[in-house]
Design an enzyme around this catalytic site. Structure first.
Site: not given
Length: 288
Positions: A186, A245
């Site tokens: 990611r 995040c």
């Protein structure tokens, strides 16, 4: 109870004494009802359930990330309704790797409540230690005396935050290092299962939060965490760290692990990648 972590056997003894509040925050980002259902099937006796989608975040606007921080006064009112007072010892736990428990730990510290610990290994560790189990729904009970004691909500937050504007300004004049807790694929932009844009904030470093725990979900020893953060960050540790995040949840896991390692005082970017990538004017980096 230790400063940051509590073991299952310690908690079993602690439950016998007054003044302990236990919160169950098991959650599944793909199945929002799964945590509450698991709680109702079985939980630590007298634990209260808090929902990450319904209670521990503010409404999403499309520009403020997937789990925006609630207003601090609203969060204080929620915790007061759970029976929290300035004298409470709080323990938080989730299914096992503490990704959601670390988030509530951070939120309580952000509120100004210092006496809060994470159950190391969470629900899995509790079962492994043959801890007693209660089923059904346990409702908070708050006395008039508790209500009058109130919370330490007027204190300055003990956990600092930064916003997207500060992160954007840091690109041209670096004052801190952004540490991204998402999985490597990611971070690199190879896959993005949750947000419309893949990649990362330019200049950010990657530390997947799962690297903070052992195979059983318990945190690595503090000395090992310290060595790993020193290897990754080097002299950047002296210039300040900001954690992010996808939506501000697992970033708290890295922040918690750094606190365990003895690196205190880093900040959180609560909006994280889901907020950052919602504005096409903000730059995006790809690759490792």
């Amino acid at each position: 109870m230790s400063d940051l972590l509590i073991q299952a056997d310690e908690l079993k003894a602690r439950l016998q004494r007054p003044g302990c509040l236990v919160f169950d925050v098991r959650h599944d980002l793909a199945k929002p009802n799964a945590g509450r259902e698991a709680y109702q099937q079985g939980h630590i006796p007298h634990a209260l359930y808090l929902d990450h989608e319904m209670q521990l975040c503010a409404p999403c606007t499309g520009q403020n990330g997937r789990h925006p921080l609630p207003d601090r006064a609203d969060f204080a009112a929620l915790m007061r309704a759970q029976g929290l007072t300035a004298r409470s010892d709080v323990v938080v736990y989730d299914a096992g790797n503490s990704m959601f428990a670390a988030h509530l730990w951070w939120m309580l510290r952000w509120l100004g409540h210092e006496s809060v610990a994470v159950l190391d290994g969470g629900w899995a560790a509790w079962l492994a230690a043959d801890g007693p189990v209660e089923s059904g729904l346990h409702e908070a009970s708050i006395s008039e005396a508790q209500a009058l004691q109130g919370l330490v909500q007027t204190r300055q937050p003990s956990m600092p935050t930064v916003d997207a504007r500060a992160v954007l300004g840091n690109l041209d004049e670096p004052r801190f290092t952004v540490l991204d807790a998402r999985a490597p694929e990611r971070f690199s932009g190879q896959v993005e299962p949750m947000d419309p844009v893949g990649g990362h904030i330019p200049g950010a470093l990657n530390r997947p939060f799962v690297q903070n725990v052992q195979a059983d979900g318990r945190f690595k020893p503090a000395s090992q965490l310290r060595a790993e953060f020193e290897s990754l960050l080097g002299d950047r540790l002296d210039r300040g760290i900001v954690h992010q995040c996808g939506s501000g949840i697992t970033a708290c896991h890295n922040l918690f692990a750094m606190e365990l390692a003895g690196f205190r005082g880093s900040a959180l970017y609560p909006g994280s990648w889901s907020e950052w990538c919602s504005n096409p004017d903000r730059p995006v980096a790809k690759g490792a």
